[in-house]
Design an enzyme around this catalytic site. Structure first.
Site, PDB file in Angstrom:
ATOM      1  CG  ASN A 121     -52.313 -26.654  39.570  1.00  0.00           C
ATOM      2  OD1 ASN A 121     -51.699 -27.194  38.672  1.00  0.00           O
ATOM      3  ND2 ASN A 121     -53.174 -27.323  40.356  1.00  0.00           N
TER       4      ASN A 121
ATOM      5  CB  THR B  92     -54.334 -35.630  35.810  1.00  0.00           C
ATOM      6  OG1 THR B  92     -54.875 -35.742  34.492  1.00  0.00           O
ATOM      7  CG2 THR B  92     -53.033 -34.849  35.770  1.00  0.00           C
TER       8      THR B  92
ATOM      9  CE1 TYR C 186     -56.760 -27.618  30.243  1.00  0.00           C
ATOM     10  CE2 TYR C 186     -55.585 -28.360  28.283  1.00  0.00           C
ATOM     11  CZ  TYR C 186     -55.630 -28.166  29.645  1.00  0.00           C
ATOM     12  OH  TYR C 186     -54.560 -28.517  30.428  1.00  0.00           O
TER      13      TYR C 186
ATOM     14  CE  LYS D  25     -54.488 -25.158  31.321  1.00  0.00           C
ATOM     15  NZ  LYS D  25     -54.096 -24.746  32.688  1.00  0.00           N
TER      16      LYS D  25
ATOM     17  CG  ASP E 263     -58.884 -28.462  45.384  1.00  0.00           C
ATOM     18  OD1 ASP E 263     -57.994 -28.632  44.538  1.00  0.00           O
ATOM     19  OD2 ASP E 263     -60.014 -28.985  45.301  1.00  0.00           O
TER      20      ASP E 263
ATOM     21  CG  LEU F 221     -49.598 -31.686  37.822  1.00  0.00           C
ATOM     22  CD1 LEU F 221     -49.746 -30.945  36.500  1.00  0.00           C
ATOM     23  CD2 LEU F 221     -48.155 -32.111  38.015  1.00  0.00           C
TER      24      LEU F 221
ATOM     25  CG  ASP G 174     -65.233 -19.552  42.308  1.00  0.00           C
ATOM     26  OD1 ASP G 174     -64.189 -19.670  41.635  1.00  0.00           O
ATOM     27  OD2 ASP G 174     -66.372 -19.519  41.809  1.00  0.00           O
ATOM     28  CB  ILE G 175     -59.190 -18.468  42.891  1.00  0.00           C
ATOM     29  CG1 ILE G 175     -59.084 -19.847  42.223  1.00  0.00           C
ATOM     30  CG2 ILE G 175     -58.758 -18.596  44.354  1.00  0.00           C
ATOM     31  CD1 ILE G 175     -58.917 -19.815  40.754  1.00  0.00           C
TER      32      ILE G 175
END
Length: 331
Positions: free
Chosen positions: A130, A235, A201, A205, A38, A19, A103-104
């Site tokens: 994302n 994915t 997860y 989310k 990334d 995505l 690394d965000i």
């Protein structure tokens, strides 16, 4: 290249695959200059091969692979990385893009992400959060490290880039240059309804939805709109777990192609979406749904304190009047 994002600068995290890659390419096709973030890690966030294996290669129900730890100097990207491959695609099509490998989910990495946009293109207009990965376990088997890793990449990995981008836009607004800024966050059906075997997860989310609502309310005064999507697409993880559902058809519309989600993301990230903020959209194939969230249902007010037995009796009556909840995925 021109389109509804001409002149805008867009940052997409986890944009080397799936995505995120689709979003980056779609923004570039609409005239945006793109920062492609990334790290090229494995399905569970562990260090993995840097080579992108295909256009639908990603992780999780809705997102691409993302940060697990710093690689080299903050923001540096190795040659042959997924981020560099997407940058090359954008440039080959006549667009402008730069890669970012920080690394965000660290403060330094998130700060360098915003700086990468400003250094390369002199501005920042849109942030698409994302990046993410999965470590699925039933709750009784879920290790603390697996909980922490998933919460870190998804929830912290949304918060830190958002905070640094918002600080930049607040400074711009205070200087009299109020932006038409946009943030698009990535939640999931798991965050809206829950998903068996994905407690970490699902919690992360769901937290992203709460973060989206607060950010939309706090940042509106600075010209920033914040929305979230809950997408479904093919994915790296879903094509294994749901092989039959996710398989591309031999002919006709490929409903699970990641690129189907990107038009909504591009529109939300453009100036054309003026006035749309604090919303969550579920998107899959050719379908877009406004998710309406928690709303008050049947209510009982005694006007005084309930007894436990009285409260229980009232609750059973209210539940008989209420709509049933949505089913948890996998239940």
């Amino acid at each position: 290249m021109s389109g509804i994002c001409t002149g805008r600068v867009v940052v997409v995290t986890g944009a080397g695959r799936g995505l995120g890659r689709a979003h980056a390419l779609a923004f570039a096709a609409e005239g945006a200059r793109v920062v492609v973030n990334d790290l090229g890690v494995a399905l569970d966030g562990a260090p993995g091969t840097a080579t992108r294996t295909g256009p639908a290669d990603s992780v999780g129900p809705a997102d691409s692979v993302g940060p697990i730890g710093p690689v080299g100097p903050v923001g540096s990207v190795g040659s042959g990385s997924p981020a560099e491959a997407v940058v090359a695609e954008i440039r080959a099509a006549g667009g402008e893009a730069v890669a970012h490998g920080g690394d965000i989910a660290t403060d330094a990495g998130a700060e360098s992400l915003v700086a990468a946009a400003l250094d390369a293109f002199g501005r920042l207009d849109t942030l698409v959060n994302n990046a993410g990965f999965l470590r699925d376990r039933m709750l009784v088997n879920l290790a603390e490290d697996d909980w922490d890793a998933v919460m870190r990449v998804h929830l912290k990995g949304h918060f830190l880039p958002l905070r640094h981008a918002a600080a930049h836009w607040r400074a711009e607004a205070k200087a009299g240059r109020t932006p038409a800024a946009r943030i698009v966050n990535t939640s999931s059906g798991a965050g809206l309804l829950g998903s068996v075997g994905q407690g970490n997860y699902s919690a992360a989310k769901a937290g992203i939805v709460g973060l989206t609502l607060v950010a939309a309310a706090e940042l509106a005064r600075y010209g920033v709109q914040v929305n979230a999507i809950a997408p479904a697409a093919r994915t790296r993880m879903t094509e294994r777990a749901f092989a039959e559902t996710m398989a591309a058809p031999d002919t006709g519309f490929d409903a699970m192609a990641p690129g189907n989600v990107s038009p909504l993301v591009v529109w939300l990230g453009s100036a054309a979406s003026s006035g749309v903020t604090g919303r969550v959209f579920e998107t899959e194939g050719g379908r877009i749904t406004v998710m309406e969230g928690w709303r008050p249902g049947p209510t009982a007010d005694k006007g005084a304190r309930w007894t436990p037995a009285g409260a229980g009796e009232a609750v059973l009556k209210l539940l008989a009047e209420a709509a049933p909840p949505g089913a948890v995925y996998g239940a």
